[in-house]
Design a protein around this motif. Structure first.
Motif, mmCIF file in Angstrom:
data_model
loop_
_atom_site.group_PDB
_atom_site.id
_atom_site.type_symbol
_atom_site.label_atom_id
_atom_site.label_comp_id
_atom_site.label_asym_id
_atom_site.label_seq_id
_atom_site.Cartn_x
_atom_site.Cartn_y
_atom_site.Cartn_z
ATOM 1 N N ILE A 1 0.827 -1.212 0.000
ATOM 2 C CA ILE A 1 0.000 0.000 0.000
ATOM 3 C C ILE A 1 0.860 1.260 0.000
ATOM 4 C CG2 ILE A 1 -0.265 0.200 2.506
ATOM 5 C CD1 ILE A 1 -3.161 1.074 2.002
ATOM 6 N N ILE A 2 2.027 1.214 0.629
ATOM 7 C CA ILE A 2 2.930 2.365 0.608
ATOM 8 C C ILE A 2 3.341 2.687 -0.832
ATOM 9 C CG2 ILE A 2 5.250 3.175 1.230
ATOM 10 C CD1 ILE A 2 4.921 1.563 3.851
ATOM 11 N N ILE A 3 3.672 1.645 -1.584
ATOM 12 C CA ILE A 3 4.101 1.834 -2.972
ATOM 13 C C ILE A 3 2.910 2.177 -3.870
ATOM 14 C CG2 ILE A 3 5.122 0.696 -4.979
ATOM 15 C CD1 ILE A 3 6.787 -0.985 -3.026
ATOM 16 N N ALA A 4 1.823 1.411 -3.743
ATOM 17 C CA ALA A 4 0.678 1.558 -4.653
ATOM 18 C C ALA A 4 -0.031 2.895 -4.491
ATOM 19 C CB ALA A 4 -0.312 0.421 -4.444
ATOM 20 N N LEU A 5 -0.281 3.304 -3.258
ATOM 21 C CA LEU A 5 -1.044 4.531 -3.025
ATOM 22 C C LEU A 5 -0.152 5.708 -2.645
ATOM 23 C CD1 LEU A 5 -4.215 3.231 -1.136
ATOM 24 C CD2 LEU A 5 -3.739 3.328 -3.577
ATOM 25 N N GLY A 6 0.694 5.513 -1.639
ATOM 26 C CA GLY A 6 1.516 6.610 -1.147
ATOM 27 C C GLY A 6 2.413 7.210 -2.207
ATOM 28 N N PHE A 7 3.043 6.382 -3.011
ATOM 29 C CA PHE A 7 4.004 6.869 -4.001
ATOM 30 C C PHE A 7 3.425 6.917 -5.420
ATOM 31 C CE2 PHE A 7 7.509 5.045 -1.055
ATOM 32 C CZ PHE A 7 7.399 6.156 -0.227
ATOM 33 N N ILE A 8 3.225 5.754 -6.021
ATOM 34 C CA ILE A 8 2.837 5.697 -7.432
ATOM 35 C C ILE A 8 1.431 6.265 -7.658
ATOM 36 C CG2 ILE A 8 2.424 4.164 -9.384
ATOM 37 C CD1 ILE A 8 4.530 2.278 -8.201
ATOM 38 N N GLY A 9 0.499 5.902 -6.792
ATOM 39 C CA GLY A 9 -0.866 6.389 -6.949
ATOM 40 C C GLY A 9 -0.946 7.901 -6.898
ATOM 41 N N ASN A 10 -0.224 8.520 -5.964
ATOM 42 C CA ASN A 10 -0.246 9.971 -5.850
ATOM 43 C C ASN A 10 0.469 10.650 -7.009
ATOM 44 O OD1 ASN A 10 -1.827 10.292 -3.580
ATOM 45 N ND2 ASN A 10 -0.116 10.025 -2.174
ATOM 46 N N MET A 11 1.423 9.968 -7.589
ATOM 47 C CA MET A 11 2.081 10.469 -8.795
ATOM 48 C C MET A 11 1.072 10.580 -9.939
ATOM 49 S SD MET A 11 5.403 8.691 -10.556
ATOM 50 C CE MET A 11 6.254 9.418 -11.956
ATOM 51 N N VAL A 12 0.220 9.577 -10.063
ATOM 52 C CA VAL A 12 -0.803 9.576 -11.101
ATOM 53 C C VAL A 12 -1.838 10.670 -10.845
ATOM 54 C CG1 VAL A 12 -2.647 8.216 -12.159
ATOM 55 C CG2 VAL A 12 -0.473 7.134 -11.584
ATOM 56 N N GLN A 13 -2.217 10.853 -9.584
ATOM 57 C CA GLN A 13 -3.223 11.867 -9.252
ATOM 58 C C GLN A 13 -2.725 13.273 -9.563
ATOM 59 O OE1 GLN A 13 -6.333 11.230 -8.386
ATOM 60 N NE2 GLN A 13 -5.980 9.023 -8.339
ATOM 61 N N SER A 14 -1.460 13.569 -9.253
ATOM 62 C CA SER A 14 -0.924 14.893 -9.555
ATOM 63 C C SER A 14 -0.850 15.111 -11.057
ATOM 64 C CB SER A 14 0.467 15.070 -8.927
ATOM 65 O OG SER A 14 1.427 14.239 -9.541
ATOM 66 N N ASN A 15 -0.596 14.042 -11.798
ATOM 67 C CA ASN A 15 -0.589 14.141 -13.252
ATOM 68 C C ASN A 15 -1.988 14.460 -13.772
ATOM 69 O OD1 ASN A 15 -0.904 12.480 -16.077
ATOM 70 N ND2 ASN A 15 1.115 13.429 -15.890
ATOM 71 N N ALA A 16 -2.999 13.861 -13.156
ATOM 72 C CA ALA A 16 -4.382 14.114 -13.576
ATOM 73 C C ALA A 16 -4.750 15.578 -13.363
ATOM 74 C CB ALA A 16 -5.337 13.211 -12.793
ATOM 75 N N ILE A 17 -4.307 16.151 -12.240
ATOM 76 C CA ILE A 17 -4.565 17.568 -11.974
ATOM 77 C C ILE A 17 -3.877 18.432 -13.022
ATOM 78 C CG2 ILE A 17 -4.178 19.480 -10.369
ATOM 79 C CD1 ILE A 17 -4.426 17.505 -8.075
ATOM 80 N N THR A 18 -2.615 18.114 -13.325
ATOM 81 C CA THR A 18 -1.843 18.890 -14.296
ATOM 82 C C THR A 18 -2.490 18.862 -15.667
ATOM 83 O OG1 THR A 18 0.203 18.368 -13.098
ATOM 84 C CG2 THR A 18 0.430 19.190 -15.343
ATOM 85 N N VAL A 19 -2.913 17.686 -16.093
ATOM 86 C CA VAL A 19 -3.564 17.549 -17.405
ATOM 87 C C VAL A 19 -4.862 18.357 -17.445
ATOM 88 C CG1 VAL A 19 -4.740 15.940 -18.952
ATOM 89 C CG2 VAL A 19 -2.549 15.314 -17.923
ATOM 90 N N ALA A 20 -5.637 18.300 -16.362
ATOM 91 C CA ALA A 20 -6.905 19.040 -16.311
ATOM 92 C C ALA A 20 -6.661 20.544 -16.385
ATOM 93 C CB ALA A 20 -7.661 18.683 -15.033
ATOM 94 N N MET A 21 -5.633 21.019 -15.669
ATOM 95 C CA MET A 21 -5.314 22.442 -15.692
ATOM 96 C C MET A 21 -4.823 22.867 -17.072
ATOM 97 S SD MET A 21 -6.129 23.669 -12.765
ATOM 98 C CE MET A 21 -7.487 22.465 -12.801
ATOM 99 N N ASN A 22 -4.028 22.017 -17.713
ATOM 100 C CA ASN A 22 -3.553 22.321 -19.061
ATOM 101 C C ASN A 22 -4.714 22.469 -20.036
ATOM 102 O OD1 ASN A 22 -0.850 22.315 -18.349
ATOM 103 N ND2 ASN A 22 -0.544 20.153 -18.855
#
Length: 445
Positions: free
Chosen positions: A155-176
């Motif tokens: 869960i540390i890897i799936a959500l804490g690290f990689i999952g949050n990386m994907v979420q920040s990318n989703a925000i960036t794409v939406a803002m773009n």
């Protein structure tokens, strides 16, 4: 190199997330539903009462009440999956996938009820707050330290690290998409801003996270529900036929064959159940961390509250997304993922639809980052103690900034693998501790 890594994890996921895993998750939901005598039918109303009662009572302590705990849970549950996941389910499985998404949420209520009970029962006191989750009930309930450690790492890897990386990318794409500009410097600025505000809340601990979630989640949900209802009202004459299409496509071979993209019933079941489980996270072992901290009179009270979270996530928000997509025929636009949902809102709300979805994605993804970061933090403490929390939080912020700069399609495959590795030990615990769940529930009858 990236293509090789992606292909490797795709092969793993085709095995992990094939029919076996779907049966494993859904089967557990059916089993717990039977053991608890359809608790989601008989006691969902009580769950709503317990959920919203704290809003009308004066706080007697500085603890975290059931509503704030649920808000923290929903902040993680309601994310980009509610927009992209639903659209993908329809595109891949046809309109009938939504029916099977409802089915998965129905049985998922029994699963998440059980997770919340165990999280409450096996939680431990740390300072002024409680802490708990699957790692704790696997270790103290099943008596397996190595399996608990395995879950914690996943869960540390799936959500804490990689999952949050994907979420920040989703925000960036939406803002773009909202501002019409996509450049590396701007993406870096967006990533740093996201990390800054996440850090402000994350370093304040669970109290600050739960307070933020308790204030933002209701606004977030009402904003999205309001925009969706405006579109539904404008297509009011098509609502009943669309609901009929969903049911017909789910159970009728003729309807399925003539549905969107010629999807079969098999595909409708597969994608509907899979996306439903991903959306409400029932059985994944993530949300029990939030339910463990609630100060309630009895563990079953938080279990009933947890069921409300699945209802809000899937039955309300996912259904609204599906109706917007189907009513506007956005699923036939040739687009993919969240772009389908964005097209639906653009058709329904006009030019305002694009910034509207960008704002919703911002709230959805940001609150998901906070929830997932906290869930990972609980497991960092479980494995390494409080002294490792500062390092963990800093690494999370680095992943958030990195996510805004890179294309993360392949990262989803890695996240899916570790999500599956979370599910397996958690489901084993639910099955192994069914007697504990039943006896705890029977104490309140």
């Amino acid at each position: 190199m990236v293509e090789t890594i992606t292909a490797f994890f795709q092969d793993i996921n085709s095995f992990l997330w094939g029919p076996v895993m779907l049966v494993f998750l859904l089967g557990t939901g059916v089993w717990l539903t039977l053991q608890l005598r359809f608790i989601q039918v008989r006691h969902l109303g009580k769950g709503f009462k317990l959920t919203f009662a704290p809003l009308f009572k004066k706080e007697k302590s500085e603890g975290i009440n059931s509503f704030k705990a649920l808000a923290t849970s929903i902040s993680a549950q309601v994310g980009t999956g509610n927009l992209a996941g639903v659209a993908t389910a329809i595109a891949s499985g046809g309109p009938g996938a939504i029916f099977w998404m409802w089915i998965s949420s129905f049985f998922g209520m029994a699963t998440i009820f059980s997770e919340a009970i165990l999280a409450q029962k096996y939680r431990v006191k740390k300072g002024s707050h409680f802490v708990g989750g699957p790692a704790y009930y696997i270790r103290d309930g099943l008596g397996s330290r190595w399996l608990a450690g395995f879950f914690a790492i996943a869960i540390i890897i799936a959500l804490g690290f990689i999952g949050n990386m994907v979420q920040s990318n989703a925000i960036t794409v939406a803002m773009n998409q909202a501002i019409g500009v996509d450049s590396l410097p701007i993406n870096l600025v967006i990533g740093v801003i996201i990390a800054f505000f996440v850090g402000l809340i994350l370093f304040g601990g669970i109290s600050r996270i739960s307070n933020f979630a308790g204030n933002v989640v209701p606004f977030m949900a009402l904003l999205y529900i309001g925009g969706s209802l405006i579109i539904l009202i404008s297509y009011a004459d098509q609502i009943i036929p669309t609901l009929q299409l969903i049911v017909q496509a789910a159970i009728s071979p003729e309807a399925a064959a003539g549905g969107a993209l010629g999807a079969t019933i098999k595909e409708a079941i597969r994608y509907g159940i899979a996306r439903g489980l991903f959306s409400n996270e029932a059985g994944m072992g993530s949300t029990p961390h939030a339910h463990a901290v609630a100060e309630v009179k009895h563990p079953t009270h938080q279990g009933l509250v947890a069921m409300v979270g699945v209802f809000i996530d899937t039955v309300i928000i996912c259904t609204l997304t599906a109706m917007v997509v189907l009513l506007t025929n956005a699923h036939q636009s040739g687009l993919e993922g969240s772009a389908i949902t964005q097209e639906g809102f653009a058709r329904g709300l006009g030019s305002f639809g694009i910034p509207f979805i960008a704002i919703c994605l911002l709230f959805f993804a940001f609150t998901t980052i906070l929830g997932w970061a906290y869930f990972g933090e609980v497991n960092v403490k479980f494995l390494f103690g409080d002294q490792a929390v500062g390092v963990y939080r800093s690494v999370v912020l680095i992943f958030i900034v990195t996510g805004s700069l890179v294309q993360v399609d392949f990262v989803w495959e890695i996240a899916d693998t570790f999500n599956a590795l979370m599910v397996i030990p958690n489901i084993l615990a639910l099955l192994g501790l069914t007697k504990v769940i039943k006896s705890t529930w029977q104490q309140t009858l």
